[in-house]
Each structure stands twice: as C-alpha cells, then as structure tokens.
Scaffold this motif. Structure first.
Motif, PDB file in Angstrom:
ATOM      1  N   ALA A 281     107.661 128.727 -60.513  1.00 30.06           N
ATOM      2  CA  ALA A 281     108.353 127.432 -60.449  1.00 30.06           C
ATOM      3  C   ALA A 281     108.538 127.061 -58.977  1.00 30.06           C
ATOM      4  O   ALA A 281     109.451 127.543 -58.320  1.00 30.06           O
ATOM      5  CB  ALA A 281     109.702 127.505 -61.159  1.00 30.06           C
ATOM      6  N   GLY A 282     107.661 126.216 -58.454  1.00 29.91           N
ATOM      7  CA  GLY A 282     107.697 125.901 -57.034  1.00 29.91           C
ATOM      8  C   GLY A 282     108.712 124.843 -56.656  1.00 29.91           C
ATOM      9  O   GLY A 282     109.184 124.808 -55.509  1.00 29.91           O
ATOM     10  N   PHE A 283     109.073 123.996 -57.614  1.00 28.09           N
ATOM     11  CA  PHE A 283     109.970 122.865 -57.329  1.00 28.09           C
ATOM     12  C   PHE A 283     110.585 122.442 -58.648  1.00 28.09           C
ATOM     13  O   PHE A 283     109.925 122.466 -59.692  1.00 28.09           O
ATOM     14  CB  PHE A 283     109.162 121.705 -56.722  1.00 28.09           C
ATOM     15  N   CYS A 284     111.871 122.070 -58.638  1.00 26.96           N
ATOM     16  CA  CYS A 284     112.554 121.658 -59.866  1.00 26.96           C
ATOM     17  C   CYS A 284     113.072 120.229 -59.759  1.00 26.96           C
ATOM     18  O   CYS A 284     113.633 119.832 -58.739  1.00 26.96           O
ATOM     19  CB  CYS A 284     113.708 122.601 -60.184  1.00 26.96           C
ATOM     20  N   ILE A 285     112.870 119.494 -60.834  1.00 29.72           N
ATOM     21  CA  ILE A 285     113.307 118.098 -60.949  1.00 29.72           C
ATOM     22  C   ILE A 285     114.326 118.022 -62.080  1.00 29.72           C
ATOM     23  O   ILE A 285     114.053 118.469 -63.202  1.00 29.72           O
ATOM     24  CB  ILE A 285     112.117 117.181 -61.281  1.00 29.72           C
ATOM     25  N   ILE A 286     115.488 117.476 -61.810  1.00 30.50           N
ATOM     26  CA  ILE A 286     116.475 117.236 -62.862  1.00 30.50           C
ATOM     27  C   ILE A 286     116.453 115.748 -63.170  1.00 30.50           C
ATOM     28  O   ILE A 286     116.585 114.911 -62.270  1.00 30.50           O
ATOM     29  CB  ILE A 286     117.881 117.686 -62.433  1.00 30.50           C
ATOM     30  N   THR A 287     116.263 115.408 -64.439  1.00 32.13           N
ATOM     31  CA  THR A 287     116.084 114.016 -64.823  1.00 32.13           C
ATOM     32  C   THR A 287     116.735 113.745 -66.175  1.00 32.13           C
ATOM     33  O   THR A 287     117.077 114.675 -66.912  1.00 32.13           O
ATOM     34  CB  THR A 287     114.576 113.674 -64.889  1.00 32.13           C
ATOM     35  N   LYS A 288     116.909 112.476 -66.493  1.00 32.65           N
ATOM     36  CA  LYS A 288     117.450 112.101 -67.803  1.00 32.65           C
ATOM     37  C   LYS A 288     116.412 112.367 -68.888  1.00 32.65           C
ATOM     38  O   LYS A 288     115.202 112.289 -68.651  1.00 32.65           O
ATOM     39  CB  LYS A 288     117.837 110.616 -67.814  1.00 32.65           C
ATOM     40  N   GLU A 289     116.893 112.647 -70.085  1.00 29.27           N
ATOM     41  CA  GLU A 289     115.992 112.996 -71.193  1.00 29.27           C
ATOM     42  C   GLU A 289     114.960 111.910 -71.455  1.00 29.27           C
ATOM     43  O   GLU A 289     113.790 112.194 -71.723  1.00 29.27           O
ATOM     44  CB  GLU A 289     116.819 113.267 -72.459  1.00 29.27           C
TER      45      GLU A 289
END
Length: 324
Positions: A281-289
């Motif tokens: 996992a090189g990068f994580c994005i938190i987003t709305k469903e």
C-alpha cells in the motif's frame, strides 16, 4: 538464529518518535506530524504554501554502486512530492542538496539531469541546489542527496484530517515494492546472503509517484484525507490523518501480493515487516462512499483497492487510530 529487525540493522524508530515529541512540545508548531508543512503569507492571502524535505535513506548506496541515477532521481522526487500532495498542494519548485566525498561531475550531472526530467512530468521546476565536498564525512565513491519541494494550495481546497467522517472509505494505491524505506534492513539481509542478487535488484525498483492522479482527485473535491505510506509502515502513517474520535479499520487480506515482500517474509516476522515497510500500500486515499468508483477509475494506473473504512473509535482501543 539471528532476529532480523529494523532496529538490529541500525535504525531506531523509537528515537525518531522521541525526537518528534520533544520538538513538538518545545516548538509548538501546528505542522508537526503533517506530511508537509503549511505556511501562509499576506502576499497570497487566499493560498497556503506547502513545503517538504526528504532523502532516500541508505537505498542510495546500492543505487550508486549500480549507477542507477534515474532511480535515485525518481525516488528523491517521489519522497518529497508524494508528501507534498497530501495537503492538496500543486508542486511549484524543487531544490536539491548533494554531499559527496569528492564531486564526480559526470555522476552528479547524470543524477541532476534525470531529476530535472522527472520533475517536469509533474509540472515542478528544479530551480537550483547546492553541492558540497565533505571528505571527512562522506565515504569515498558515494554521495547523499536531499530534496526540498514547495507547492501551493488554495485555502478552500486544503486537505486536512478534520474532513474525515464516519463511513468514509479508505482506498490504497499499490506500491511498486519497497519504495525508499527499510533499506538498512534489506541491505543487511542482502549482506548476510538471505537475499540473492536478483531478489535484491527487485527491491531497488523506483518509488511510485502518485502526483498527477491525486491532484486530479483534489481538483474535483473527491478526497477527505491523504496519507503517503513511508517510514513506519501503514498504521503509523495512516494514523496521522485520522481525527480524534475515529479509527481506521483495515483489511489485511486486501493487500496485493508483491514478490519482494513474500521473499522477505522468509526471515523477518510479519509484525516487524508491517512496522517497517508499506507492504504493497504505497498511498492511501480517504473518500466518501459515493466517490469510490470515481476514485478507483482516476487512479487505475496504480491498481487501487478498497483497504478499509472509517469507524467511530471504540472504548478501550488504547488510542490506536488504525488497526487491522
């Protein structure tokens, strides 16, 4: 049998954490624990400047030995720009600092030319730098390089952890492998002949640069928070963008199988690996469903996968903001 760990290979993460705590208490800066520092100036009242500085650690040693200057350049750009974009900032310019025992003009120029070409692909300008000969400090035949990146983000588009809410989805972008963290341990495994030459070369794959796709997401308002997974592994980096009262619940089974990590598992225990490496996992994005499909489509070049969800923190979780 010797226990192989980051600490035993010469890197003490606890000392780094202690230094951060001491400085955060004494300097009282709001930028501590951020991926990039934020600075505002009356000359541009509607914007924040964002700044980063980083190197590529001891990975530079085997890269120099194999004359892989393009990889050094990409890693240096990636380590800075991937941190910078966690604020939503567009890269503006970049500087480098090179320290050598004795300057080798051909070697250093090859590196700088490659760095300049890579930065152009991300609309970032190499505006200068500094080279130093430190004969009493740097070993013969090697050099060290650090980078400094500056970007700009409109105040209304600043990406910050306060935007994260319950039921937000965590999407991870696949790494190209080890990236530029954990190489003191990897080099020890190689020197102790627990990694062969072919396996070691695979560990030297260039770090992925996620800039263009992430900025497209930011421009469209599709992110709640962003985390670059570097030193300290997945959990400690993701926790930096989780606000109080929430926690990230991750699915370890969602991680892609990457050959180099499968190889290292033969001799390093899993807990140590997760404290040291990105594990795919090189990068994580938190987003709305409701944004998940769009985010997955925009980032498809990096093999995105749903990695977890944001929940309200449960009592008795010992303040852990991210867990499997």
């Amino acid at each position: 049998m010797e226990e192989y760990s980051y600490k035993n290979s010469g890197v003490h993460l606890q000392s780094s954490e202690m230094l951060t705590k001491i400085l955060s208490c004494n300097l009282q800066s709001a930028n501590f624990n951020n991926f990039a520092g934020i600075f505002e100036h009356p000359a541009l009242p509607e914007y924040y400047f964002a700044g980063t500085t980083d190197g590529i650690g001891t990975k530079i040693i085997p890269l120099i030995e194999r004359k892989l200057y393009k990889t050094i350049a990409q890693d240096l750009a990636a380590m800075n720009l991937n941190d910078l974009i966690c604020t939503g900032a567009k890269p503006l310019f970049f500087l480098d600092y090179i320290a050598a025992n004795v300057l080798n003009p051909k070697e250093i120029s090859n590196f700088i030319i490659e760095l300049n070409n890579i930065l152009k692909a991300y609309n970032c300008t190499l505006i200068g730098g500094e080279t130093s000969e430190l004969g009493d400090f740097i070993k013969k035949g090697v050099f060290d390089a650090a980078g400094f990146a500056v970007g700009l983000v409109h105040k209304t588009k600043l990406v910050k952890k306060e935007n994260v809410k319950e039921n937000d989805v965590i999407i991870a972008l696949k790494s190209t492998g080890v990236h530029s963290n954990g190489f003191s341990l990897i080099r020890k495994l190689y020197n102790d002949r627990l990694l062969n030459e072919e396996e070691f070369l695979k560990s030297l794959a260039p770090t992925a640069i996620y800039v263009n796709e992430i900025l497209q997401l930011c421009n469209r308002g599709l992110v709640s928070a962003l985390a670059n997974i570097t030193g300290g592994g997945i959990l400690s980096n993701l926790e930096r963008v989780i606000p109080e009262g929430f926690q990230a619940k991750l699915d370890k089974n969602a991680l892609p199988e990457i050959e180099i990590f499968e190889t290292i598992k033969r001799v390093v225990n899993e807990d140590e690996m997760f404290r040291t490496f990105n594990m795919g996992a090189g990068f994580c994005i938190i987003t709305k469903e409701e944004n998940v499909n769009t985010v997955m489509d925009i980032t498809k070049a990096h093999s995105p996968f749903v990695f977890g969800i944001i929940e309200k923190a449960k009592e008795g979780n010992n303040n852990a903001k991210a867990a499997f």
